[in-house]
Design a protein around this motif. Structure first.
Motif, PDB file in Angstrom:
ATOM      1  N   ALA A  96       0.379   9.020   4.468  1.00 49.14           N
ATOM      2  CA  ALA A  96       0.915   8.671   5.783  1.00 49.14           C
ATOM      3  C   ALA A  96       1.210   7.176   5.774  1.00 49.14           C
ATOM      4  O   ALA A  96       0.456   6.380   5.214  1.00 49.14           O
ATOM      5  CB  ALA A  96      -0.094   9.014   6.871  1.00 49.14           C
ATOM      6  N   GLY A  97       2.320   6.779   6.391  1.00 52.04           N
ATOM      7  CA  GLY A  97       2.699   5.372   6.356  1.00 52.04           C
ATOM      8  C   GLY A  97       3.682   5.055   5.264  1.00 52.04           C
ATOM      9  O   GLY A  97       3.944   3.889   4.970  1.00 52.04           O
ATOM     10  N   ALA A  98       4.257   6.099   4.629  1.00 50.81           N
ATOM     11  CA  ALA A  98       5.273   5.904   3.599  1.00 50.81           C
ATOM     12  C   ALA A  98       6.437   6.840   3.875  1.00 50.81           C
ATOM     13  O   ALA A  98       6.243   7.995   4.269  1.00 50.81           O
ATOM     14  CB  ALA A  98       4.703   6.179   2.212  1.00 50.81           C
ATOM     15  N   LEU A  99       7.654   6.358   3.656  1.00 50.86           N
ATOM     16  CA  LEU A  99       8.842   7.168   3.901  1.00 50.86           C
ATOM     17  C   LEU A  99       9.909   6.812   2.872  1.00 50.86           C
ATOM     18  O   LEU A  99      10.310   5.653   2.758  1.00 50.86           O
ATOM     19  CB  LEU A  99       9.389   6.898   5.312  1.00 50.86           C
ATOM     20  N   VAL A 100      10.354   7.818   2.110  1.00 58.40           N
ATOM     21  CA  VAL A 100      11.495   7.629   1.221  1.00 58.40           C
ATOM     22  C   VAL A 100      12.751   7.750   2.082  1.00 58.40           C
ATOM     23  O   VAL A 100      12.964   8.759   2.755  1.00 58.40           O
ATOM     24  CB  VAL A 100      11.509   8.671   0.083  1.00 58.40           C
ATOM     25  N   VAL A 101      13.581   6.707   2.079  1.00 57.25           N
ATOM     26  CA  VAL A 101      14.698   6.614   3.016  1.00 57.25           C
ATOM     27  C   VAL A 101      15.995   7.174   2.442  1.00 57.25           C
ATOM     28  O   VAL A 101      16.719   7.909   3.114  1.00 57.25           O
ATOM     29  CB  VAL A 101      14.914   5.149   3.456  1.00 57.25           C
ATOM     30  N   SER A 102      16.320   6.832   1.194  1.00 58.29           N
ATOM     31  CA  SER A 102      17.625   7.201   0.640  1.00 58.29           C
ATOM     32  C   SER A 102      17.490   8.165  -0.522  1.00 58.29           C
ATOM     33  O   SER A 102      16.440   8.251  -1.168  1.00 58.29           O
ATOM     34  CB  SER A 102      18.358   5.951   0.148  1.00 58.29           C
ATOM     35  N   TYR A 127      15.388   4.125  -5.287  1.00 51.40           N
ATOM     36  CA  TYR A 127      15.307   4.694  -3.939  1.00 51.40           C
ATOM     37  C   TYR A 127      14.833   3.619  -2.973  1.00 51.40           C
ATOM     38  O   TYR A 127      13.985   2.786  -3.316  1.00 51.40           O
ATOM     39  CB  TYR A 127      14.328   5.877  -3.914  1.00 51.40           C
ATOM     40  N   VAL A 128      15.357   3.666  -1.762  1.00 53.26           N
ATOM     41  CA  VAL A 128      14.850   2.798  -0.701  1.00 53.26           C
ATOM     42  C   VAL A 128      13.627   3.478  -0.079  1.00 53.26           C
ATOM     43  O   VAL A 128      13.690   4.648   0.307  1.00 53.26           O
ATOM     44  CB  VAL A 128      15.923   2.557   0.380  1.00 53.26           C
ATOM     45  N   VAL A 129      12.524   2.738  -0.015  1.00 49.79           N
ATOM     46  CA  VAL A 129      11.262   3.291   0.478  1.00 49.79           C
ATOM     47  C   VAL A 129      10.670   2.329   1.501  1.00 49.79           C
ATOM     48  O   VAL A 129      10.619   1.116   1.268  1.00 49.79           O
ATOM     49  CB  VAL A 129      10.256   3.490  -0.684  1.00 49.79           C
ATOM     50  N   ALA A 130      10.228   2.856   2.642  1.00 49.29           N
ATOM     51  CA  ALA A 130       9.544   2.049   3.651  1.00 49.29           C
ATOM     52  C   ALA A 130       8.049   2.353   3.577  1.00 49.29           C
ATOM     53  O   ALA A 130       7.649   3.524   3.521  1.00 49.29           O
ATOM     54  CB  ALA A 130      10.077   2.378   5.048  1.00 49.29           C
ATOM     55  N   VAL A 131       7.231   1.312   3.558  1.00 51.70           N
ATOM     56  CA  VAL A 131       5.781   1.520   3.452  1.00 51.70           C
ATOM     57  C   VAL A 131       5.041   0.572   4.376  1.00 51.70           C
ATOM     58  O   VAL A 131       5.478  -0.555   4.618  1.00 51.70           O
ATOM     59  CB  VAL A 131       5.255   1.312   2.007  1.00 51.70           C
ATOM     60  N   ALA A 163       0.940   0.509   0.199  1.00 49.71           N
ATOM     61  CA  ALA A 163       1.945   0.077  -0.770  1.00 49.71           C
ATOM     62  C   ALA A 163       1.505   0.350  -2.199  1.00 49.71           C
ATOM     63  O   ALA A 163       2.285   0.855  -3.019  1.00 49.71           O
ATOM     64  CB  ALA A 163       2.257  -1.410  -0.576  1.00 49.71           C
ATOM     65  N   ASP A 164       0.251   0.037  -2.521  1.00 50.24           N
ATOM     66  CA  ASP A 164      -0.231   0.253  -3.886  1.00 50.24           C
ATOM     67  C   ASP A 164      -0.186   1.737  -4.266  1.00 50.24           C
ATOM     68  O   ASP A 164       0.189   2.093  -5.379  1.00 50.24           O
ATOM     69  CB  ASP A 164      -1.662  -0.271  -4.042  1.00 50.24           C
ATOM     70  N   GLU A 165      -0.587   2.603  -3.334  1.00 48.54           N
ATOM     71  CA  GLU A 165      -0.604   4.042  -3.616  1.00 48.54           C
ATOM     72  C   GLU A 165       0.814   4.566  -3.870  1.00 48.54           C
ATOM     73  O   GLU A 165       1.048   5.354  -4.794  1.00 48.54           O
ATOM     74  CB  GLU A 165      -1.254   4.793  -2.450  1.00 48.54           C
ATOM     75  N   VAL A 166       1.765   4.107  -3.065  1.00 48.11           N
ATOM     76  CA  VAL A 166       3.154   4.539  -3.233  1.00 48.11           C
ATOM     77  C   VAL A 166       3.727   4.036  -4.556  1.00 48.11           C
ATOM     78  O   VAL A 166       4.385   4.783  -5.297  1.00 48.11           O
ATOM     79  CB  VAL A 166       4.017   4.049  -2.041  1.00 48.11           C
ATOM     80  N   LEU A 167       3.455   2.778  -4.886  1.00 44.75           N
ATOM     81  CA  LEU A 167       3.937   2.234  -6.141  1.00 44.75           C
ATOM     82  C   LEU A 167       3.330   2.943  -7.336  1.00 44.75           C
ATOM     83  O   LEU A 167       3.984   3.142  -8.356  1.00 44.75           O
ATOM     84  CB  LEU A 167       3.644   0.730  -6.210  1.00 44.75           C
ATOM     85  N   ASN A 168       2.083   3.363  -7.212  1.00 48.51           N
ATOM     86  CA  ASN A 168       1.447   4.120  -8.285  1.00 48.51           C
ATOM     87  C   ASN A 168       2.147   5.462  -8.489  1.00 48.51           C
ATOM     88  O   ASN A 168       2.365   5.905  -9.628  1.00 48.51           O
ATOM     89  CB  ASN A 168      -0.034   4.346  -7.992  1.00 48.51           C
ATOM     90  N   LEU A 169       2.532   6.124  -7.403  1.00 51.07           N
ATOM     91  CA  LEU A 169       3.234   7.416  -7.506  1.00 51.07           C
ATOM     92  C   LEU A 169       4.595   7.256  -8.168  1.00 51.07           C
ATOM     93  O   LEU A 169       5.018   8.102  -8.960  1.00 51.07           O
ATOM     94  CB  LEU A 169       3.407   8.031  -6.112  1.00 51.07           C
ATOM     95  N   LEU A 170       5.289   6.166  -7.864  1.00 51.45           N
ATOM     96  CA  LEU A 170       6.670   6.004  -8.338  1.00 51.45           C
ATOM     97  C   LEU A 170       6.774   5.195  -9.631  1.00 51.45           C
ATOM     98  O   LEU A 170       7.780   5.302 -10.333  1.00 51.45           O
ATOM     99  CB  LEU A 170       7.515   5.339  -7.253  1.00 51.45           C
TER     100      LEU A 170
END
Length: 217
Positions: free
Chosen positions: A173-179, A199-203, A208-215
């Protein structure tokens, strides 16, 4: 830039040291410059980076750190003016070097005229700092949306989310892939996260660290 970079970090505090740890784990050669003797003693025992005690605005000190052969310098002390001075001194000695400065929020975007990237570490973790230092696969649009960070992220080969559709990836929660990958439309549940595409991502900063780890892995 070559795959293994030579990076100088000015400031061995929490942000600087954690950034050095991430960069070293990725196979880069890191040198930390720190003027506080106590901090130097603490981080030298970790064997993460070469540690030099001194003032990073002193040309003799940054030359000792190997600035002329470095690919990037990240000035990550808690003092905005000092960080800018470090980057400007490094640019004089090594004109091709990538410069990254930690700045306080009040300074806004003014410093982007003098350095390649700015960081607001109170809003983003060391992983974001490390990616700004490396400067290609993750770009952050700093301070344009309040507390949100808008990032342009290239999906790495072998990352946990690589090759999967958004329905298959458990983003926090708190992360959104935009494009989508080509930027022609808003991402949907069927959008696939293709390795090598951006991809454009809003976090929100705390994920931020968790999202960057996934991508990025």
């Amino acid at each position: 830039m070559p795959s293994a970079l030579n990076i100088v970090i000015a400031g061995g505090g929490r942000v600087g040291f954690q950034t050095a740890e991430i960069l070293a784990e990725r196979g880069h050669e890191v040198t930390i410059i720190e003027r506080d003797e106590r901090i130097v003693s603490e981080i030298a025992d970790e064997y993460v980076a070469t540690v030099i005690r001194g003032d990073a605005t002193n040309p003799d000190i940054i030359e000792q750190a190997g600035i002329e052969r470095a690919d990037a310098i990240a000035a990550l002390t808690g003092e905005t003016g000092l960080n800018l001075a470090v980057c400007l001194a490094a640019s004089e000695l090594a004109p091709e070097i990538r410069t990254v400065a930690r700045i306080d929020r009040a300074a806004g975007e003014a410093y982007t005229r003098f350095v390649d990237a700015v960081l607001f570490p109170e809003r983003a973790g060391a992983r974001v700092a490390a990616n700004e230092v490396l400067g290609s696969d993750v770009q952050t649009l700093a301070d344009v949306t309040g507390d949100l960070d808008i990032m342009l992220i290239r999906v790495a080969e072998g990352a946990p989310a690589a090759g999967k559709s958004l329905t298959e990836v458990r983003f926090p929660a708190g992360a959104l892939v935009v494009s989508d990958a080509d930027g022609h439309r808003i991402a949907g549940s069927d959008t696939s996260l293709t390795p090598g595409e951006r991809y454009v991502v809003a976090v929100e900063p705390d994920v931020a660290d968790e999202v960057l780890n996934l991508l990025q892995g």
